[in-house]
Motif scaffolding. Structure first.
Motif, PDB file in Angstrom:
ATOM      1  N   CYS A 193       1.522   7.360  -6.368  1.00 46.65           N
ATOM      2  CA  CYS A 193       0.480   8.349  -6.665  1.00 46.65           C
ATOM      3  C   CYS A 193       0.867   9.723  -6.138  1.00 46.65           C
ATOM      4  O   CYS A 193       0.589  10.743  -6.781  1.00 46.65           O
ATOM      5  CB  CYS A 193      -0.849   7.895  -6.066  1.00 46.65           C
ATOM      6  SG  CYS A 193      -1.571   6.436  -6.847  1.00 46.65           S
TER       7      CYS A 193
ATOM      8  N   VAL B  20       2.140   1.968  -3.546  1.00 45.95           N
ATOM      9  CA  VAL B  20       1.145   2.555  -4.456  1.00 45.95           C
ATOM     10  C   VAL B  20       0.856   4.004  -4.067  1.00 45.95           C
ATOM     11  O   VAL B  20       0.779   4.895  -4.925  1.00 45.95           O
ATOM     12  CB  VAL B  20      -0.147   1.721  -4.447  1.00 45.95           C
ATOM     13  CG1 VAL B  20      -1.206   2.373  -5.329  1.00 45.95           C
ATOM     14  CG2 VAL B  20       0.129   0.303  -4.927  1.00 45.95           C
TER      15      VAL B  20
ATOM     16  N   THR C  93      -8.598   6.227  -3.676  1.00 47.49           N
ATOM     17  CA  THR C  93      -9.199   4.896  -3.664  1.00 47.49           C
ATOM     18  C   THR C  93      -8.284   3.886  -2.996  1.00 47.49           C
ATOM     19  O   THR C  93      -8.727   3.028  -2.216  1.00 47.49           O
ATOM     20  CB  THR C  93      -9.507   4.451  -5.107  1.00 47.49           C
ATOM     21  OG1 THR C  93     -10.385   5.405  -5.713  1.00 47.49           O
ATOM     22  CG2 THR C  93     -10.155   3.081  -5.131  1.00 47.49           C
ATOM     23  N   MET C  94      -6.993   3.973  -3.287  1.00 41.35           N
ATOM     24  CA  MET C  94      -6.048   3.017  -2.715  1.00 41.35           C
ATOM     25  C   MET C  94      -5.931   3.179  -1.207  1.00 41.35           C
ATOM     26  O   MET C  94      -5.728   2.199  -0.484  1.00 41.35           O
ATOM     27  CB  MET C  94      -4.679   3.190  -3.362  1.00 41.35           C
ATOM     28  CG  MET C  94      -4.586   2.633  -4.771  1.00 41.35           C
ATOM     29  SD  MET C  94      -5.107   0.906  -4.920  1.00 41.35           S
ATOM     30  CE  MET C  94      -4.012   0.113  -3.752  1.00 41.35           C
TER      31      MET C  94
ATOM     32  N   TYR D  15      -2.623  -5.315  -6.119  1.00 38.17           N
ATOM     33  CA  TYR D  15      -2.765  -5.159  -4.668  1.00 38.17           C
ATOM     34  C   TYR D  15      -3.835  -6.100  -4.124  1.00 38.17           C
ATOM     35  O   TYR D  15      -3.686  -6.647  -3.027  1.00 38.17           O
ATOM     36  CB  TYR D  15      -3.113  -3.712  -4.329  1.00 38.17           C
ATOM     37  CG  TYR D  15      -3.033  -3.432  -2.845  1.00 38.17           C
ATOM     38  CD1 TYR D  15      -1.805  -3.292  -2.225  1.00 38.17           C
ATOM     39  CD2 TYR D  15      -4.180  -3.340  -2.072  1.00 38.17           C
ATOM     40  CE1 TYR D  15      -1.714  -3.056  -0.864  1.00 38.17           C
ATOM     41  CE2 TYR D  15      -4.104  -3.109  -0.717  1.00 38.17           C
ATOM     42  CZ  TYR D  15      -2.860  -2.958  -0.116  1.00 38.17           C
ATOM     43  OH  TYR D  15      -2.781  -2.736   1.230  1.00 38.17           O
TER      44      TYR D  15
ATOM     45  N   GLY E 132       0.815  -1.208   0.000  1.00 39.72           N
ATOM     46  CA  GLY E 132       0.000   0.000   0.000  1.00 39.72           C
ATOM     47  C   GLY E 132       0.847   1.255   0.000  1.00 39.72           C
ATOM     48  O   GLY E 132       0.541   2.233  -0.686  1.00 39.72           O
TER      49      GLY E 132
ATOM     50  N   LEU F  47      -4.363  -2.022  -9.252  1.00 38.70           N
ATOM     51  CA  LEU F  47      -5.421  -2.366  -8.313  1.00 38.70           C
ATOM     52  C   LEU F  47      -5.512  -3.876  -8.112  1.00 38.70           C
ATOM     53  O   LEU F  47      -5.554  -4.367  -6.974  1.00 38.70           O
ATOM     54  CB  LEU F  47      -6.759  -1.824  -8.831  1.00 38.70           C
ATOM     55  CG  LEU F  47      -8.003  -2.185  -8.008  1.00 38.70           C
ATOM     56  CD1 LEU F  47      -7.903  -1.613  -6.613  1.00 38.70           C
ATOM     57  CD2 LEU F  47      -9.264  -1.694  -8.697  1.00 38.70           C
TER      58      LEU F  47
END
Length: 869
Positions: free
Chosen positions: A51, A47, A292-293, A754, A44, A751
């Motif tokens: 971003c 990612v 979102t992540m 993950y 996480g 996505l």
């Protein structure tokens, strides 16, 4: 006073240090129980870091200005429509400024001079007809000579242009084309070539031009070629001595309304329109996907931690029984999460930097970002990932610790020894109610019509995912009863043990099955939703294209409208339809306010349009598409609640607001564009004022080869125009709505990657925690092979159940998406995607269970039976 404050601080810090020390001891003693949470947090963090880097790069970097490098301030028009204070939508075409703004800017105190600049996309041909390519494939633009002062360019050889047929080339362009003073070159604007004599070779300051070639003509000729003599693309401002760019920008914006001032690196946004477009897209994508992540990280860490705590329930029950208070349990788990999350976030940051550059490469591949767009790697994204991961982990730890901490010590001991056989009534009620609610949103026609119906159906998958999470143990028990004996033969020891174990411990087995089923659902909706949209667009395009041949441009911005008149008189040509592509913004009432959305649009000539393009008109008459008229796809018409005869408010590609009358509603919007406008209206508000293609339908019985020869003869005077067949149009970029496939694939891959980690974690943790169970089986006579056979049998149950429930949960959302976009209740299932999902599900689960089983049986049974749970 100072001593008392120091003592108070020490009293606050020392207990927390003790908590961390205890947590560290717990982690060292139970490494396996924290590996899953660590991996989830590290992935996480990677990612979120990626971003964050994209977001910071989009906000603060760009491309260094070249032709405007000598200007203190560069003025442009507002290139975006602002939905609110923070969200914007970029216009697809360049928004220009009135030429009379130049004098107003020049009158502002502190301005030494104000110079207007126009950009005319050109193709440069040498005297023998060879095209000269731009640097790294970038387009070439012509400008008025006065704008050369904004770099400033210096004439190295020759002189400045003085006559309409004279041109000055930058030194690199002249070298690439082997052109010298006195040479004749042809500049093609649109499709129209004109001859010019090279009267000067100019050089730019510094390292020259990296992403463009400069072609200079007289100011009057540049205005004529642009087609907008009363408009300029930008105004460059040279500052008077002692005036800073920031001061000058403030003065100009205060004195001259309707201009946007850019200084520093921001000047490149005006010079290179693709940079500003990329900046907006990167910021929007990174912020949306990153948000979102963060939510997914919280969910995954919470579920992984919940499984870890369940595996420690005997240990936590003993702590409660010997006097540990709920507050102490909270502090212990919180300290554990602080250590695991901080280390995991730091470890995941470095792969996150690499992932950011991989994502940048995909943006470049999708033509959504220029290759020279700079990335900014700083501490802020790394710190943000650390804070978000630690906050998410602490929140997840608090949620999980609540149940353990609030149970009395006596109940804790009893709860630790017996696996619950029934689901809680709250969990059961939520799971049961979510299923009809999801069906109502996907199939009940309660969502807003149009693209909102498809969006709602796609979002409703989350309801089915949560329902799977709530009802997973119950569904698994039903699967074991109905299919267990078929999946595992009872005549073998492994099959018998797998069936018996699955029945007795369905709750534990569901902790591995449910995340896998949820992952299958999310992956299937992503993959099959995209395949349904792409297939629908391609089907509409292939069935709706009636043209036999098509004219396109081999270089430059497109085909000039004059070419259409040239081919209409060719023998054998029945209809020639010009078509221009663009994007428009539609504003429409939405609940108590208004909403604005971006839609793909096309401009066409309505005369005999149905002979070259079948839009499948449902209502109205496409022949009325003249003047202030518009035709809408069914999806858009339902979205904006438009009807034939009514008017809508839309913004054209350059931001011009029009309110056309709706004359037709058609079905084939996915393939041809959701908004269809008169061709002359679209061309007048595009940057290059050209059409994308000319669709040609031949007279029945005409020899195709003879017609191609005649067409080539008709366009021989237009060196950049080429003749192709209908496949040329079908394969062109942007056809079929597949222009952003690479970005969709990128975000889906990240996505789903993950989600794969989130799926593997519980499988490994649930299997590896069965050390004592495996040891007991081996002590009472089971061999290693029999234990492995039992686990293979359980793996078959897990995989079958996950695929069954996961794919069943995708059916309503996919039907809803297909109905909303194509009116067909049958979605397009990609066999390749289905095979990939099935293969990946089997591989992930089997490898995870096999490796965890091998790990759990590494110790001798006698040693393992006395170890910790």
């Amino acid at each position: 006073m100072v001593i008392r404050r120091i003592r108070r601080l020490v009293h606050l810090v020392v207990p927390y240090r003790k908590d961390l020390s205890l947590a560290w001891s717990t982690i060292k003693g139970r490494k396996g129980g924290f590996v899953g949470s660590f991996l989830a947090i590290a992935a996480g963090s990677a990612v979120i870091t990626a971003c964050g880097i994209l977001l910071v790069s989009g906000l603060g970097t760009g491309v260094t200005p070249e032709r405007y490098s000598g200007a203190a301030v560069v003025l442009g028009a507002e290139q975006s429509f602002w939905l609110d204070e923070t969200a914007e939508v970029r216009y697809s075409e360049r928004v220009t400024l009135p030429a009379d703004k130049i004098a107003a800017v020049a009158a502002v105190p502190g301005v030494q001079s104000a110079i207007g600049d126009v950009n005319v996309e050109v193709s440069v041909l040498t005297s023998n007809g060879d095209a000269v390519a731009g640097p790294d494939g970038f387009p070439m633009f012509g400008h008025g000579w006065s704008a050369a002062a904004l770099a400033p360019f210096r004439v190295r050889e020759g002189r400045a242009p003085a006559a309409p047929d004279e041109v000055v080339l930058d030194a690199d362009l002249a070298a690439r084309g082997d052109m010298s003073l006195g040479a004749t070159v042809r500049l093609v604007v649109g499709s129209i070539p004109s001859s010019y004599r090279v009267v000067g070779i100019a050089t730019a300051p510094g390292d020259g031009l990296d992403r463009q070639s400069a072609v200079f003509v007289t100011d009057d000729q540049a205005s004529k070629l642009s087609g907008r003599p009363d408009r300029v693309d930008a105004i460059g401002v040279l500052a008077a001595p002692g005036v800073t760019p920031e001061q000058l920008a403030e003065r100009i914006t205060a004195a001259v309304p309707g201009v946007v001032a850019h200084t520093g690196a921001g000047r490149g946004d005006v010079e290179f329109l693709d940079v500003g477009d990329a900046r907006s897209l990167v910021v929007e994508s990174a912020a949306s996907f990153g948000g979102t992540m963060v939510l997914i990280v919280v969910f995954v860490v919470a579920s992984t931690l919940a499984l870890s705590v369940r595996q420690r329930r005997r240990e936590l029950a003993v702590l409660r029984a010997i006097g540990a208070t709920p507050k102490q349990i909270h502090r212990m788990i919180g300290a554990e999460m602080t250590l695991v999350s901080s280390v995991g976030a730091v470890v995941g940051a470095m792969p996150g930097v690499a992932l950011a550059f991989v994502m940048r490469g995909v943006f470049v591949l999708a033509d959504a970002m220029p290759p020279d767009f700079q990335m900014r790697v700083g501490l802020l994204p790394l710190l943000a990932a650390l804070v978000l991961c630690m906050t998410s982990a602490r929140l997840a730890g608090w949620l999980v610790a609540r149940r353990v901490a609030k149970v009395s010590p006596v109940e804790a001991i009893g709860d630790a020894t017996v696996e619950p056989k029934k689901l809680g009534w709250v969990r059961l009620t939520i799971g049961v109610l979510l299923i009809p609610l999801g069906l109502l949103l996907t199939l009940g026609n309660v969502a807003s019509p149009g693209d909102s119906a498809a969006d709602t159906a796609g979002s409703a998958v989350l309801l089915f995912v949560v329902a799977l999470g709530c009802l997973g143990p119950l569904l698994l028990r039903g699967t074991i009863v109905l299919f267990g004996s078929r999946l595992n033969r009872q005549t073998t020891a492994g099959g018998f043990l797998a069936q018996a174990n699955a029945r007795a411990n369905s709750q534990r087995l569901s902790s591995a099955t449910t995340p896998l089923a949820m992952g299958v659902t999310l992956a299937a909706v992503q993959v099959f939703g995209a395949s349904t949209t792409t297939a629908g667009a391609q089907h509409q395009l292939e069935n709706g294209l009636r043209a036999d041949h098509v004219l396109t441009a081999s270089s430059g911005a497109g085909v000039s409208p004059e070419v259409v008149d040239a081919v209409r008189g060719v023998p054998g040509v029945a209809v020639a339809t010009p078509m221009a592509r663009t994007q428009v913004l539609l504003t429409f009432p939405s609940e108590d306010s208004t909403a604005t959305k971006v839609f793909a649009a096309q401009g066409v000539a309505p005369e005999r349009l149905s002979e070259t393009m079948d839009l499948a008109v449902d209502q109205g008459d496409i022949a009325d598409l003249r003047g202030d008229a518009v035709a809408l796809s069914r999806v858009v018409a339902q979205t904006v609640r438009a009807k034939v005869g009514g008017t809508i408010e839309l913004r054209l590609g350059d931001g011009t607001v029009v309110k056309p009358r709706v004359v037709a509603i058609y079905e084939n919007g996915l393939g041809f564009g959701d908004v269809t406008l008169p061709n002359d209206l679209v061309i007048a508000h595009t940057t290059a004022r050209v059409v994308t293609a000319v669709l040609i339908r031949s007279v029945h019985g005409t020899d195709p080869e003879a017609l191609v020869g005649a067409l080539r003869g008709a366009v021989a005077h237009y060196p950049t125009v080429q003749v192709g067949d209908r496949q040329t149009f079908l394969a062109a970029p942007g056809s079929g709505g597949s222009g952003d496939w690479a970005l969709n694939l990128l975000f889906q891959t990240v996505l789903l990657g993950y989600i794969a980690i989130a799926v593997v974690n519980p499988l490994v943790m649930a299997t590896a925690a069965r050390v004592r169970e495996f040891a007991m089986l081996r002590l009472i006579g089971a061999s290693r092979d029999q234990v492995r056979a039992m686990m293979n049998g359980e793996a078959r149950i897990v995989v079958f159940s996950a695929l069954l429930f996961g794919l069943l949960a995708t059916i309503p959302p996919l039907i809803g998406i297909s109905l909303g976009l194509t009116k067909s209740s049958v979605p397009t299932i990609s066999l390749t995607g289905l095979m990939a999902i099935v293969t990946l599900t089997i591989a992930l689960s089997w490898v995870a269970i096999s490796m965890a089983t091998r790990y759990a049986m590494r110790s001798a049974p006698v040693d393992a039976i006395g170890g910790r749970e």
